[in-house]
Every structure is written in structure tokens, then in C-alpha cells.
Design a protein around this motif. Structure first.
Motif, PDB file in Angstrom:
ATOM      1  N   LEU A 386     -20.901 -58.667  23.185  1.00 24.20           N
ATOM      2  CA  LEU A 386     -21.877 -58.266  24.189  1.00 24.20           C
ATOM      3  C   LEU A 386     -23.298 -58.205  23.622  1.00 24.20           C
ATOM      4  CD1 LEU A 386     -21.723 -57.612  27.141  1.00 24.20           C
ATOM      5  CD2 LEU A 386     -21.761 -55.219  26.580  1.00 24.20           C
ATOM      6  N   ILE A 404     -26.247 -53.159  33.140  1.00 27.66           N
ATOM      7  CA  ILE A 404     -24.801 -53.162  32.928  1.00 27.66           C
ATOM      8  C   ILE A 404     -24.223 -51.878  33.493  1.00 27.66           C
ATOM      9  CG2 ILE A 404     -23.006 -53.177  31.168  1.00 27.66           C
ATOM     10  CD1 ILE A 404     -24.923 -54.950  29.540  1.00 27.66           C
ATOM     11  N   TYR A 407     -18.675 -51.503  30.812  1.00 20.58           N
ATOM     12  CA  TYR A 407     -18.123 -52.498  29.904  1.00 20.58           C
ATOM     13  C   TYR A 407     -16.969 -51.848  29.158  1.00 20.58           C
ATOM     14  CZ  TYR A 407     -17.584 -55.595  25.935  1.00 20.58           C
ATOM     15  OH  TYR A 407     -17.057 -56.421  24.984  1.00 20.58           O
ATOM     16  N   PHE A 419     -16.159 -56.248  32.582  1.00 20.88           N
ATOM     17  CA  PHE A 419     -17.608 -56.262  32.441  1.00 20.88           C
ATOM     18  C   PHE A 419     -18.202 -56.316  33.831  1.00 20.88           C
ATOM     19  CE2 PHE A 419     -21.530 -58.863  31.915  1.00 20.88           C
ATOM     20  CZ  PHE A 419     -22.263 -57.926  31.208  1.00 20.88           C
TER      21      PHE A 419
END
Ligand SMILES: *[C@@H]1O[C@H](CO)[C@@H](O)[C@H](O)[C@H]1NC(C)=O
Ligand SMILES: *[C@@H]1O[C@H](CO)[C@@H](O)[C@H](O)[C@H]1NC(C)=O
Ligand SMILES: *[C@@H]1O[C@H](CO)[C@@H](O)[C@H](O)[C@H]1NC(C)=O
Length: 546
Positions: A386, A404, A407, A419
Motif C-alpha cells: 500500500l 482510504i 484497509y 481495500f
């Protein structure tokens, strides 16, 4: 006499009970001519069990109430009650949905392969994971599909993307989502047969009689879906759907004319007597060329032509033709405008067997900023780095365009990666996302029988989130997908599946060794056996008689 009266009374009671629990069955078939000459069809069979509630999972230890259904599919009802499932979606598809040329599908679940997701209430009696496992196994038996391999290594909870489509009852406990995909599972006749068994008229009468497997599985794209949801103040709804995309230009030398006979090789001889409504809808294309639709016993409303199958004259064969068109002209590349707001491409780059780069490019065709959620639920066969995630918009690095949400990294042999992110797409531009990935080594028993083929990776899922005031802006599309009302609803978009080539041992070597040693053994055994069992006799050659 007394007994006969009693029996009659019981029968009467049963009948009144049957009538009191109201079950409704609606069937519909929609045709949508597409701009590339293809024809999208969608069958929907909706059964509504009025006044019913999903099973409260806290009652799972007690004996369940008995179930009596007249129309509602009992086989499915039993599975739903046994595992206390509030909402369930199962789709089995084959082919790649072409969003740019076909627009948004009528049923959003068009990811290649099998996809199963369910919302279930939490319970101390039996955990959600335990019931999810039972549900998978029950459905794979029910639909003859290998959903059993949708195990923990493929199960995630992407709550951002898969919102409940119905309502969730208030039981004082929270609901949980379980989702799994199996991109290599293909739909075939053995899945259609149990699907047809759930219909009240089977495939004998009504619209379902058009479900001819020889034609459906010949279509460019086809897939079936089972959707169960709970609607507050209404009841439990089961929607069985079958979508396909046919290519009439391929059947009828260059013209895109079609009829029920030419598409399904069948016509409707009788209507389903149980159906509360039974209609066929044909979308009228938004183009200048005149179209002719027969028979003319239809009503027109909001860009659709409606046929009432219940009172139409039988046998019913609907046909649509373009009388002024000698031959269908395919649109040139430059004039073909994408029919969706967003186009997505996802590729796996790099030729090495241990490393690669996952690259996603998302193009916003609208003159406004669009936000979209982005989901990758990747089995541990591909592991993300990532920290190497890079985002470029028109050649400029823009880390501010991604946020984000969650995750969860994968654990080899145990769980997949999850994700979830929200992307901001600037107007009329393309966003490039890329990330390093590694391809792990598998145990030799984990390889499938056709190990050299590679592994199918599940599609990424995007949900473009449009703001409610975006409809005032012209989308700049010549043919906006069926009305703006629906555009405000979130619509899922699935990318095509990826094929990953993992380091594979040379499975042919043991095979060669086995073949070689078997041949040697066979030869030696043959010779020895021959020597041991052959009878040697002395033949005296006597002089020829005179
Ligand atoms: C279709 O025809 C049947 C039988 O005549 C009628 O009862 C029903 O209301 C019609 N449905 C519609 C939508 O017009
Ligand atoms: C079917 O019923 C609808 C509504 O009941 C009516 O409008 C239509 O004309 C009928 N069609 C035929 C062919 O009888
Ligand atoms: C929606 O309208 C509000 C107020 O009119 C505005 O601030 C906002 O930017 C608009 N959103 C979009 C996506 O156009």
C-alpha cells in the motif's frame, strides 16, 4: 357423514388460510436495443410474501414456526429461515459487461463469475460466520454451483459498497455483511434448472417459457440472479432475474431486427395463470430511425412499449424491426460516446512471477466532479504494497484525491485483503492509480488441476456517488442511460476480472516420470511374463512322406 363434514371443514379452513396470507407473483421481460446493434434482455420474477418478517436470529435455538407457502419458493424460504438471513444476493454471470457501449445494466450485479452477499443479524446463539458457512453450502447445493469454495479466504465485509437494498429490522442487535466472489465459477444449464424450479409456473407457461437454455447460453453475455430483501410494511420479496445480451446482427444477415422467435426460438403460447401481472416491455431507441413493433396491442409510456401478456392474443410473438435500414452500421470509434459517467480499466503489469504492478485508470466523462467509492477484495494470491500507491491525474501526482476508508491486509492461507477508498474524480479527466503487488508462492496442493492457466482475480467494484443536484447539469451524453431519476441511485460498476500468473511448479515432470516408468515396467513385465508363460515344445520335422 360426520367425518366427511369434518374433512370438508378442514379443507375449507386451509383454503381460507391460503387466501389470507397474501402472496403476489409478478413477471416481466424487458428488451433494450443497444447502440452497438445488440439486444439486452432481462427477465424478472418477483414474489412478495406480504406481512412476513425475516427470522430474528435470537430465536435460532428455538423450534421455528412452520412454513406454508403457495407461491413463494419453499426451498429458498427454508434456507433463509434456517440461517436467519435478512437480505441475500446471489449472482452467477458469464462474460464481460461492456459499460461503455451497453450502459448501466438493469440489474447491477454483473461481475464475472459467482458473487454472494448477505446481511445477517448478530446472535449469541449462532455466530454470523457460522451461518454464512451454512448458507454458502446450502446455496451451492440448491443451485448446483461450487459456492463451497467461497470460504474464509474469499469472504470480506465491504459495507461501503454493498449497502442493503431493502430495510433491516430493528432487533436491538446490529446487522453484519458477508461478501464473497468466485470469478472462475461459470453459469450453465445445471444452474438454470434449479432456478426454474423456484418459479410457480416453472418454464411451462408465461414469460418463463421463453427461457430456452440453448439460446440463453449462446448469448454474448448472460447471468442469473437471486435477490431476497425485506421491505418494511410490505414483506419479504424474492426477485429471480436472468439477464442476457444477444447479438441479432449475427443471426439475421446484418440487420438488427429481432422477434421472440428469433431470439429465444420460442413464443408465448399460454400465460401463467398465477401471475398478478405479466408484461413485456420494449425500450424505444432514442434515435431518428423509425422502428416498427408488432403486434400493435401495446400501450406506450415513458419511452417504453408495454404488452400485457395476460390478455394478449396467443401465441404471442413480439417483433421489432428497422424498416428503413438495409444493414446495421456500427458506430465509428470516435462517434461512440460512453454511456456511463465513468469508465474504468484495470490491468496487472509486469512479467515477473513474483512481482507486478496493479494499475487502474478511471475516466470521468462528466463536466462535474464525481466521487466514487473503490473496493478491492483480493484473495491473498496477490498482496498489496500500500505504501507504493500512487495517484496521478493528467500527469500530476494528486494524493489528495484519495481517502482510504479501510484497509485490512491479507494473511496468507487465511484471509483476503480488503481495500476501500473514496476517490474524487475531477471533471473530464482520467485518474491513474497504481500500486506494487507481490505474488506469493503457493503450496503445491493449492494449485488447481489446470495450474498453468493462472488464477482469476475478482473484479474491483466502484460506486459513483452523484450529488442530488448533479441532474441539473447536462451529462454531455447523447443517450443518457434511462432517465436521471435512476442516476441518483448508487450503481455498482464492476471491472473485468484479471488473470494472474503465479509461480507454478512444473507439474508435467512427475507426469513424465510416471509415464516413463510405467512404460518400462510394462515392457519388462511383458517380456518376463512372456518368458514365464510361453510353452516351449519341440517340433520334430519329419522327412516328407514319399
Ligand atoms: C392485463 O390484462 C388482465 C386481463 O385482462 C387485466 O386484469 C390486467 O389488469 C391487465 N394489466 C394491465 C397492467 O393492464
Ligand atoms: C388488455 O387489457 C388492457 C387493460 O385491461 C386493455 O387496455 C387492452 O386493450 C387489453 N388488450 C387486449 C388485446 O385485449
Ligand atoms: C450542489 O449544490 C450546492 C448548493 O447549491 C453546491 O454547493 C454544491 O457544490 C453542488 N454540488 C454539485 C456536485 O454540484
Amino acid at each position: 357423514m360426520f367425518w366427511r363434514n369434518n374433512i370438508l371443514a378442514v379443507l375449507l379452513l386451509c383454503c381460507t388460510w391460503c387466501l389470507a396470507t397474501s402472496e403476489e407473483f409478478h413477471e416481466a421481460l424487458t428488451f433494450r436495443p443497444l447502440q452497438d446493434g445488440r439486444l439486452a434482455t432481462r427477465f424478472t420474477f418477483t414474489t412478495l410474501l406480504r406481512g412476513a418478517y425475516p427470522r430474528d436470529p435470537s430465536t435460532l435455538q428455538e423450534e421455528d414456526e412452520s412454513q406454508h407457502y403457495a407461491i413463494f419458493p419453499l426451498a429458498l424460504g427454508q434456507v433463509l429461515r434456517e440461517y436467519a438471513v435478512t437480505e441475500l444476493h446471489l449472482t452467477l454471470n458469464a462474460g464481460k459487461w461492456d459499460y461503455d457501449h451497453w450502459g448501466y445494466p438493469d440489474e447491477p450485479g454483473v461481475g464475472t463469475g459467482a458473487e454472494l452477499w448477505a446481511w445477517m443479524g448478530e446472535s449469541a446463539a449462532r455466530s454470523v460466520d457460522e451461518r454464512w458457512k451454512g448458507l454458502r453450502n446450502a446455496l451451492s447445493g440448491q443451485f448446483c454451483a461450487s459456492l463451497g469454495s467461497l470460504d474464509e479466504q474469499r469472504t470480506t465485509s465491504p459495507e461501503l459498497t454493498f449497502r442493503p437494498e431493502g430495510s433491516l429490522p430493528q432487533w436491538g442487535t446490529t446487522h453484519q455483511l458477508r461478501h464473497g466472489t468466485l470469478p472462475s465459477e461459470h453459469v450453465c444449464t445445471e444452474n438454470l434448472t434449479p432456478f426454474l424450479k423456484l418459479l410457480p409456473c416453472k418454464s411451462l407457461t408465461g414469460i418463463a417459457s421463453l427461457l430456452n437454455p440453448h439460446r440463453l447460453f449462446d448469448a454474448d453475455w448472460h447471468g442469473l440472479g437471486v435477490h431476497v430483501r425485506y421491505l418494511e410494511n410490505e414483506g419479504i420479496e424474492v426477485r429471480l432475474s436472468f439477464q442476457s445480451v444477444f447479438d441479432p446482427v449475427r443471426y439475421s444477415n446484418g440487420r438488427r431486427d429481432w422477434s421472440l422467435r428469433s431470439v429465444f426460438d420460442r413464443v408465448i403460447d399460454r400465460s401463467c395463470p398465477i401471475a398478478h401481472s405479466s408484461e413485456i416491455r420494449v425500450a424505444i431507441p432514442k434515435e431518428e430511425t423509425a422502428v416498427a413493433i408488432t403486434p400493435d396491442s401495446y400501450t406506450t409510456h415513458a419511452g417504453f412499449v408495454y404488452f400485457n401478456v395476460s390478455n394478449a392474443s396467443k401465441p404471442l410473438d413480439i417483433s421489432m424491426s428497422w424498416p428503413d435500414e438495409q444493414k446495421f452500421e456500427y458506430a465509428t470509434v470516435s462517434s461512440a460516446v460512453p454511456l456511463t459517467h465513468v469508465s474504468v480499466r484495470r490491468t496487472l503489469k509486469g512479467s515477473s512471477q513474483s512481482r507486478g504492478r496493479l494499475s487502474v485508470s478511471i475516466t470521468n466523462h462528466m463536466p462535474i466532479t464525481i466521487q466514487t467509492s473503490y473496493l478491492e477484495s483480493m484473495p491473498w494470491l496477490l498482496q498489496f504494497y500500500l505504501h507504493s500507491l500512487q495517484i496521478y491525474s493528467n500527469g500530476v501526482s494528486r494524493d489528495d484525491l484519495i481517502s482510504i476508508v479501510s484497509y485490512i491486509p491479507s494473511v496468507p492461507h487465511v484471509r483476503p485483503t480488503l481495500f476501500q477508498a473514496i476517490l474524487t474524480l475531477p471533471p473530464k479527466s482520467t485518474l491513474h492509480l497504481s500500486m506494487d503487488v507481490i505474488k506469493p508462492f503457493l503450496r503445491y496442493t493449492e494449485h488447481p488441476p489446470d495450474a498453468q492457466r493462472g488464477w482469476d482475480l475478482p473484479p474491483a467494484v466502484l460506486v459513483p456517488l452523484l450529488h442530488s443536484n448533479s441532474s441539473t447539469l447536462d451529462p454531455g451524453l447523447s443517450n443518457p442511460p434511462s432517465g436521471f431519476e435512476q442516476l441518483r441511485l448508487p450503481r455498482r460498476m464492476y471491472t473485468p476480472v484479471l488473470l494472474v500468473d503465479l509461480a507454478t511448479p512444473d507439474f508435467s515432470m512427475p507426469y513424465n516420470v510416471i509415464i516413463m516408468s510405467c512404460t518400462l515396467i510394462a515392457l519388462i513385465f511383458g517380456m518376463v511374463f512372456n518368458l514365464l508363460t510361453r510353452k516351449f515344445t519341440l517340433i520334430r520335422v519329419s522327412p516328407e512322406p514319399k
